[in-house]
Design an enzyme around this catalytic site. Structure first.
Site, PDB file in Angstrom:
ATOM      1  CB  SER A 174     -21.910 -32.402   0.100  1.00  0.00           C
ATOM      2  OG  SER A 174     -20.850 -33.329   0.129  1.00  0.00           O
ATOM      3  CG  ASP A 326     -20.205 -36.970  -1.881  1.00  0.00           C
ATOM      4  OD1 ASP A 326     -19.819 -37.215  -3.041  1.00  0.00           O
ATOM      5  OD2 ASP A 326     -19.962 -35.890  -1.315  1.00  0.00           O
ATOM      6  CG  ASP A 328     -21.657 -33.285  -4.296  1.00  0.00           C
ATOM      7  OD1 ASP A 328     -21.439 -34.144  -3.428  1.00  0.00           O
ATOM      8  OD2 ASP A 328     -21.031 -32.203  -4.328  1.00  0.00           O
ATOM      9  CG  ASP A 330     -17.818 -33.442  -3.822  1.00  0.00           C
ATOM     10  OD1 ASP A 330     -18.373 -34.357  -3.175  1.00  0.00           O
ATOM     11  OD2 ASP A 330     -17.786 -32.259  -3.423  1.00  0.00           O
TER      12      ASP A 330
END
Length: 615
Positions: A174, A326, A328, A330
């Site tokens: 993340s 961010d 990734d 999400d």
């Protein structure tokens, strides 16, 4: 360059590390995990490196590498990368994670076959770790659908559902620093694993000896690993865009993926949806796990610092908004212009309130809402969302522990056809049924639609927030945290939770605590006596929620305290609320509330430091 061979043997190494525990140079938990790696045959290839560290008496490094077996927290397994260790992310712990997921699924389902989806972001080692995970899961007999290029976490969740997979895995850490990586495990719903599956997987991880693995390229040739990419990603983008609620597209803005994968999801969704004047912030677009052009190399869109490079360009090209996902993709952060032309960072709570208000109004206009529909938020997310939801005559479910997997679980338990919106304060948002994890793309689509509509009325996002404050009361929320690394830090976190639970502060700044809701002991206690007054049944978790009242200003405040499930931190969430009877007094109310909260935060951190000094 070859390293010198160690001169000590295993027995001497065990004796040395045992002595280090006695001298408090090494934690007992690290010693226990080290013994396994020193003596069990599955770790034999790591033995020379371990012996060299022990011979050098590098107990600090050994403790960092072995103080725990990485658990499944609120965001899966995540942590520092190293060449070895039970407490770090490395080839062995990734292989163990994949093995644990596959072995547990087979035991749970009673089947030796199944389907899995695997994706990875653009972090350092993400592709290598994803290939290892795929090779292990394929060796277990499951057919693996493997994303060829770096993709977002919500795309993985979508793929699990779209391809009718039994399990899934995402390699990401993340928003953590470049040193970290991780493994997120998903179940057939497309949601991250929940109890009892998480513990079942960890049990399999801990029992792992020799792990089956097949050569990745050979598995592809044999059809055990099937390569997927744009064929699934395009279906994902179409699913996101199907949730558009406006045709307003007149908006100038910048998007940055912070060197992550957000261009493949967020930016492409916005372009496909018609937001042609949202452009990329090129200096942060390269997929690069070192995050070189992000301040401090910390790609967390909750941090105001990450927007500074983009703000300079945004001012030159007359942008009205800056969007940041961010690594990734999400989670979505937002910086927008106020009426003075300044770029102001919005909190996750503010974005969540604006999006909840937006979708509820749109659904009301289309007459597609009933009292059975529901909005979901966690216990550390703003009460403003609950107020907005109730005003729309829709159910609010707001008693969830931190972790988007609990929002996903609630969606399915309550019936996804009634789900309107889910959010958590750490920039997580979701709508629709296409996936079961937070998604920066749907949030970006709605934020841009909302702002474009407001712009047509000569309003900003902040104007709409003020309208909500006047209607529902002024809400001021935020978060502070204390980082406590390694085994020593873990003990500090435990000591702080114990102090807050057993001897909580009576007063911080101008706020006096009146009661606490203890989600671990499932009881409400009156303060300052700290005696139980009520009990409740759920949710159960290591969280405390304090209630306080202010002096002078009619202010009510809540303070949430919890250890992070993804980082070595203890987090403190504050929620202040005060009624606004006169719109002309809103600015004064904001100033007074902020002053009270700033004094409270200073006193809180002082109490924390003093508690740690005396523990």
């Amino acid at each position: 360059m070859n390293q010198p061979s160690p001169t000590i043997d295993v027995q001497e190494a065990i004796k040395t590390t045992h002595a280090a525990v006695a001298e408090k140079q090494l934690s007992e938990s690290a010693f226990t995990n080290l013994q396994r790696w020193l003596t069990e045959p599955q770790y034999a290839s790591y033995l020379p490196s371990l012996l060299r560290l022990i011979e050098a008496e590098d107990f600090g490094t050994l403790d960092t590498y072995f103080w725990e077996v990485i658990p499944f927290g609120t965001g899966g397994r995540r942590g520092l990368m190293s060449d070895l260790g039970s407490a770090t992310i490395n080839e062995r712990t990734i292989a163990e994670s994949a093995h644990g997921l596959a072995a547990y699924f087979k035991n749970y389902s009673g089947s030796d076959t199944g389907n899995a989806a695997i994706a990875h972001d653009s972090r350092i080692n993400s592709e290598r770790f994803a290939r290892i995970a795929a090779s292990v899961i394929a060796a277990h007999g499951l057919t693996v659908h493997f994303f060829k290029t770096p993709r977002s976490t919500p795309e993985l969740s979508f793929a699990v559902r779209h391809l009718s997979c039994d399990v899934g895995a995402m390699i990401t850490a993340s928003h953590n620093p470049p040193s970290d990586n991780g493994f997120k495990a998903y179940w057939s719903t497309g949601a991250q694993v929940l109890p009892p599956h998480d513990q079942g997987i960890i049990d399999e991880v801990y029992q792992a000896t020799k792990i089956p693995i097949i050569d990745f390229d050979q598995a592809v040739e044999q059809g055990l690993i099937k390569i997927i990419d744009e064929d699934v990603a395009s279906e994902y983008r179409n699913a996101v865009i199907s949730h558009s609620h406006s045709t307003s597209r007149d908006l100038q803005g910048l998007f940055t993926p912070l060197h992550g994968v957000g261009e493949t999801s967020v930016f492409q969704v916005l372009q496909q949806a018609g937001f042609e004047k949202i452009t990329r912030f090129e200096s942060q677009c390269e997929q690069n796990g070192n995050f070189p052009n992000v301040p401090d190399q910390l790609p967390n869109p909750e941090r105001t610092e990450v927007y500074q490079p983009a703000i300079e360009l945004a001012g030159q090209i007359d942008s009205e908004i800056i969007l940041a996902s961010d690594p990734d993709a999400d989670r979505l952060g937002v910086c927008a212009k106020n009426n003075a032309g300044e770029f102001i960072h919005l909190t996750g709570n503010q974005i969540g309130a604006l999006l909840a208000d937006y979708i509820l109004r749109k659904r009301q206009e289309k007459q597609t809402l009933t009292p059975e529909h529901f909005v979901v938020e966690t216990i550390v997310t703003t009460p403003l969302i609950a107020a907005i939801t109730r005003k729309a005559n829709v159910r609010i479910i707001n008693n969830l522990l931190v972790g988007f997997k609990y929002i996903a679980q609630t969606m399915d338990e309550e019936g996804p056809e009634g789900f309107v919106f889910g959010t958590e304060e750490s920039l997580g948002y979701l709508a629709g049924e296409y996936c079961r994890d937070k998604d920066a793309a749907i949030a970006a689509l709605w934020v841009c639609e909302l702002l474009a509509e407001l712009k047509s009325k000569s309003k900003t996002l902040f104007d709409r927030l003020d309208e909500l404050y006047i209607e529902h009361g002024y809400h001021l929320e935020g978060q502070v945290s204390k980082t406590c690394k390694g085994s020593e830090g873990n003990q500090q976190i435990k000591e702080l939770m114990k102090a807050f639970r057993q001897t909580p502060p009576q007063k911080l700044g101008n706020l006096t605590f009146t009661r606490v809701r203890d989600y671990q002991n499932l009881e409400i206690r009156s303060l300052p006596e700290n005696t139980p007054s009520e009990t409740f049944s759920k949710p159960e978790g290591n969280v405390l929620m304090f209630e306080a009242k202010g002096e002078g200003l009619p202010l009510t405040v809540q303070l949430g305290v919890r250890p992070s499930g993804t980082e070595p931190k203890i987090k403190f969430y504050y929620f202040a609320q005060v009624e606004v009877s006169d719109p002309d007094q809103l600015a004064k109310t904001k100033s007074e509330a902020l002053s009270t909260i700033e004094s409270f935060k200073e006193a809180l951190m002082g109490w924390i430091d003093k508690t740690l000094e005396t523990s």
